[in-house]
Every structure is written in structure tokens, then in C-alpha cells.
Scaffold this active site. Structure first.
Site, short mmCIF file in Angstrom:
data_model
loop_
_atom_site.label_atom_id
_atom_site.label_comp_id
_atom_site.label_asym_id
_atom_site.label_seq_id
_atom_site.Cartn_x
_atom_site.Cartn_y
_atom_site.Cartn_z
N THR A 82 0.82 -1.22 0.00
CA THR A 82 0.00 0.00 0.00
C THR A 82 0.85 1.26 0.00
O THR A 82 0.56 2.23 -0.71
CB THR A 82 -0.88 0.07 1.26
OG1 THR A 82 -1.58 -1.15 1.42
CG2 THR A 82 -1.88 1.21 1.18
N HIS A 197 -8.76 -6.34 2.46
CA HIS A 197 -7.37 -6.77 2.64
C HIS A 197 -7.33 -8.28 2.83
O HIS A 197 -8.21 -8.86 3.45
CB HIS A 197 -6.76 -6.06 3.86
CG HIS A 197 -5.27 -6.16 3.93
ND1 HIS A 197 -4.61 -7.29 4.31
CD2 HIS A 197 -4.30 -5.24 3.64
CE1 HIS A 197 -3.30 -7.09 4.25
NE2 HIS A 197 -3.09 -5.85 3.85
C1 GP9 Z 1 -2.22 -0.82 6.56
C2 GP9 Z 1 -2.71 -0.90 5.17
C3 GP9 Z 1 -2.51 -2.27 4.55
O1 GP9 Z 1 -2.26 0.44 7.15
O2 GP9 Z 1 -2.25 0.15 4.40
O3 GP9 Z 1 -1.21 -2.42 4.11
P1 GP9 Z 1 -0.72 -3.51 3.04
O4 GP9 Z 1 -0.53 -4.78 3.78
O5 GP9 Z 1 -1.74 -3.67 1.96
O6 GP9 Z 1 0.53 -2.89 2.54
MN MN Z 2 -2.61 -2.65 0.34
#
Ligand code: GP9
Ligand code: MN
Length: 420
Positions: A82, A197
């Protein structure tokens, strides 16, 4: 040193894609809202699971007159996931080949979109339902010049509202509205969604969308979770309309990175009804990008591009020519958009040839190709990555002063919770 920056500057200026006059400045002085759509892959747009659309709202945007829908965007993130996607969107530079740029290069000098826009009177803010230290965001945002960071401390992090890393998308958008409305306009903001997620499992009562029926629960749940995010996005758009912001705000929605890795391809083969070759696998992991511009005649853009291309596209819509900045991407709406699009690992896609793990494919048929078709293009892809890496690894923007740009002093920024 300054020799390094000169080489990079010459390369970038020689490869700059001039803005398309049809669209340049069409969003001048408008607010900007970015939405990072967690783990959303392009294949889900317009996909029907047993006859039911998974993302009906995003599908409607894809077919809505004032939205550009880019369906051929290569995911260029690395291990920073992300945060890498955020980095790309704000800077139009590549993240690191190893490790996360947010963690390793948070003290660098950047000339990010929030900073560029700050010189033109914009305020900036980031919204995210996880705690501010995750991915070292609270440090990186200071270097990027974010005025405000509304992290988990600002939201109702109850059991019901949260799962996995943090806030679910519906309460996230709903609770964000008053904070968004408190910002002086014009603003540049980003909303980082969270609930779609891995492993995509939802709480009971949060979805009535049917799961897929493969033997792989991650794949099965992905559809439910993506559908929930789609509903949250629709609600957010409705709230923007109600607040009056909608008609002078550009909304950019992008998938941050893949959600379903190739480890799940057995179940994915059932979903798409065919064998998944390495070529199909790369194409499956494209990420969707939408740019909604009030009053603009948009539509489907199927040009091959990368996540680095979104920032220059947006800047030109806002009427800011990227030729003055050391950004590596290329405006997707420009006639001069560059055609060879690298993955972070040096592989690439181009209209004719695609290279994946040293194998060369026809982009049109996905078939393996004998001969040297990919080689000259591979060189181009490598050079683009290398020029961007020069900037990031050597902190070269320290030595670059764009005209009319006021540098960011990270000491001016800190994110201590204020009463709202
Ligand atoms: C956590 C979110 C998820 O704050 O941005 O992160 P990722 O695992 O997708 O990098
Ligand atoms: Mn992500």
C-alpha cells in the site's frame, strides 16, 4: 551530486510527454481526492459472479461520461505494498526494488503533489483507519508535506467498526466526511481504504453478497469483500454530492496492488474458466484506475500504462505542466505517452511485446515469441527504472529547484491529534 542530477534531468526532460490540449487544465483549481482501493484488481471490474456484478458502483463509473477508466494499468509496487502505491501516486517515482521506500527513505527530499499544490494555495490531508506509525506514514508524510493526517485516533475504532488492520470502509468514509468538510478549499487529499485486505474474511452481517464456491476461501471471500468496498465507495460519492463538494472535486480511484497472489491461481482458474499462464497471471494483476472529472467527456482509455503515469495525468488535468518537475511517469491522455511500461522487477509490457522473467511474449496473443523482439525494449524499461532509482536512492531532489516551487521543510509538519 550535481552530475548525477544533470543526467537524470536530461533523461526526464527528453522523455516528457506534452499535455493533450483537449484536457489540459480541465480540472483547474478543483479539489483532489485520491482513493486507494485496497487489493483491487482490474479483472473484477464488470466481472459477474454467477450472473451478479461484484462492483456495480465502480462498473457504473467505468461507463459514466465524466470518468476516465484506465483498464490497462500495470501494478508497479514492490515490498512496500500500500505504501509503495501511495508513494507512486504522490511522486510519480518508482518505489524501491527491495524494502519499502516509506520505511527506508522517509527523510529524503521530495517534490510531491501535495507540495507542488501547496505552492498554489492547496491544503493537503491523508485519511486512514489504521494507526499513524504503520508503514512509517507519520514520518513520510512530513517529507511529502501533508498538512493533516487523520489516522485511527480520529475514528471510532470499536470492535464492530474494525477488522484485521483497522477500520472497515463504510464507517471510514462516513466518519471522514466532517473532517473532509473542515478543510479549507482547494484541497488535495487521499483516503486509504483497508477492509478489502487479505485474507478478505468479513464479519457476519457486513455482507449479503454470495461467496464464490471454489475450495480456496481467500478467493471465495474476495468477492464479498470487494463488493463491500464498492458499496462503501458509492456511499462516499453520495456523501460528496450531498456536501456540495462533488461538482468541483476530481476523484482518482486506484487499486493499490494485487489481492490474490499467484498462489491462488488454481481457484482463479475455476473463476475465469481457463488455465492461467504466466502471461495471464501478469495481466490478471493489473490494477484499475478511475479519474472522475466533473464536466469532462471521459470514457475508456485502454492504453498500456503504469501507476507512475497517474500523477502526470492528474497534474495536466489540473493545468500544471509536469515538465518542470522530475517525475518519471507519462501522461496517459497525452498523444506522446510512452509505450514501454516497466514492472518494478524490470519486466515490462508494451503494445507489441511483453517480457516476464526473461521470456518474451506477444502482448496481443500472450504467446511466447522466439528471437530478440523484447531486447531493445527491455533496455528502455531498465533505463526508466534506473533514472527513478537514482533520484530515490541518492536523494537527488535535494539538488533540484523547480521554478515557482516552495520546498517542504519536514520540521514544519507533525501529526498530533487535535480536537475536532
Ligand atoms: C495498513 C494498510 C494495509 O495500514 O495500508 O497495508 P498492506 O498490507 O496492503 O501494505
Ligand atoms: Mn494494500
Amino acid at each position: 551530486d550535481s552530475n548525477d542530477i544533470t543526467e537524470v534531468e536530461n533523461y526526464i526532460k527528453a522523455n516528457n510527454a506534452t499535455p493533450n490540449p483537449e484536457f489540459f487544465g480541465k480540472a483547474k483549481d478543483m479539489n483532489v481526492i485520491y482513493v486507494s482501493m485496497e487489493s483491487l484488481q482490474t479483472f473484477i471490474i464488470d466481472y459477474q459472479l454467477n450472473g451478479q456484478e461484484v462492483t456495480p458502483f465502480l462498473n457504473s463509473l467505468a461507463h459514466n461520461g465524466s470518468t476516465f477508466y484506465f483498464n490497462n494499468i500495470i501494478n508497479q509496487t514492490g515490498q512496500g505494498k500500500t505504501s509503495d502505491a501511495e508513494f507512486i501516486m504522490d511522486n510519480s517515482l518508482y518505489p524501491m526494488s527491495q524494502g519499502a521506500v516509506y520505511v527506508n527513505k522517509a527523510q529524503n527530499t521530495y517534490q510531491s503533489s501535495p507540495a507542488i499544490l501547496k505552492s498554489r494555495g492547496y491544503t493537503s490531508a491523508a485519511f486512514h483507519g489504521n494507526y499513524k506509525t504503520f508503514w512509517n506514514r507519520n514520518e513520510m508524510y512530513r517529507s511529502l508535506g501533508y498538512d493533516e493526517f487523520f489516522d485511527a485516533e480520529y475514528y471510532q475504532m470499536t470492535d464492530e467498526n474494525t477488522k484485521n488492520y483497522g477500520l472497515k470502509d463504510k464507517p471510514f468514509f462516513a466518519e471522514s466526511m466532517p473532517m473532509l468538510e473542515s478543510l479549507p478549499e482547494p484541497f488535495y487529499t487521499k483516503f486509504i481504504t483497508l477492509s478489502n485486505h487479505f485474507p478478505f474474511k468479513m464479519d457476519e452481517g457486513d455482507t449479503d453478497f454470495p461467496a464464490a464456491e471454489t475450495e480456496d476461501n481467500v478467493v471465495n471471500q474476495y468477492f464479498q469483500s470487494a463488493n463491500y468496498m464498492d458499496q462503501a465507495l458509492e456511499q462516499f460519492f453520495n456523501d460528496l454530492k450531498e456536501s456540495g463538494l462533488y461538482d468541483h472535486t476530481v476523484v482518482v480511484l486506484y487499486g493499490d496492488h494485487y489481492g490474490i497472489s499467484e498462489n491462488h491461481n488454481k481457484a482463479m482458474e475455476e473463476i475465469i474458466g481457463k488455465e492461467i499462464t504466466p502471461f495471464d497471471n501478469a495481466m490478471l494483476q493489473r490494477v484499475p484506475v478511475f479519474i472522475h472529472v466533473p464536466g469532462v467527456d471521459g470514457g475508456l482509455v485502454n492504453k498500456i500504462g503504469g501507476q507512475v503515469d497517474v500523477q502526470p495525468t492528474l497534474m495536466h488535468l489540473l493545468g500544471i505542466d509536469t515538465k518542470d518537475y522530475l517525475t518519471i511517469g507519462s501522461d496517459l491522455l497525452s498523444e506522446k505517452h510512452r509505450e514501454v511500461v516497466p514492472f518494478r522487477n524490470g519486466d515490462f509490457v508494451s503494445p507489441e511485446f511483453t517480457q516476464l522473467e526473461e521470456k518474451c511474449y506477444s502482448t496481443e496473443t500472450g504467446e511466447l515469441i522466439e528471437g530478440a523482439g523484447c531486447e531493445p525494449l527491455a533496455e528502455k524499461a531498465r533505463t526508466e527504472l534506473q533514472m527513478s532509482d537514482e533520484i530515490v536512492y541518492k536523494d537527488l531532489l535535494r539538488f533540484y529547484e523547480p521554478d515557482g516551487y516552495e520546498p517542504i521543510d519536514r520540521n514544519d509538519y507533525q501529526y498530533i491529534k487535535k480536537e475536532m
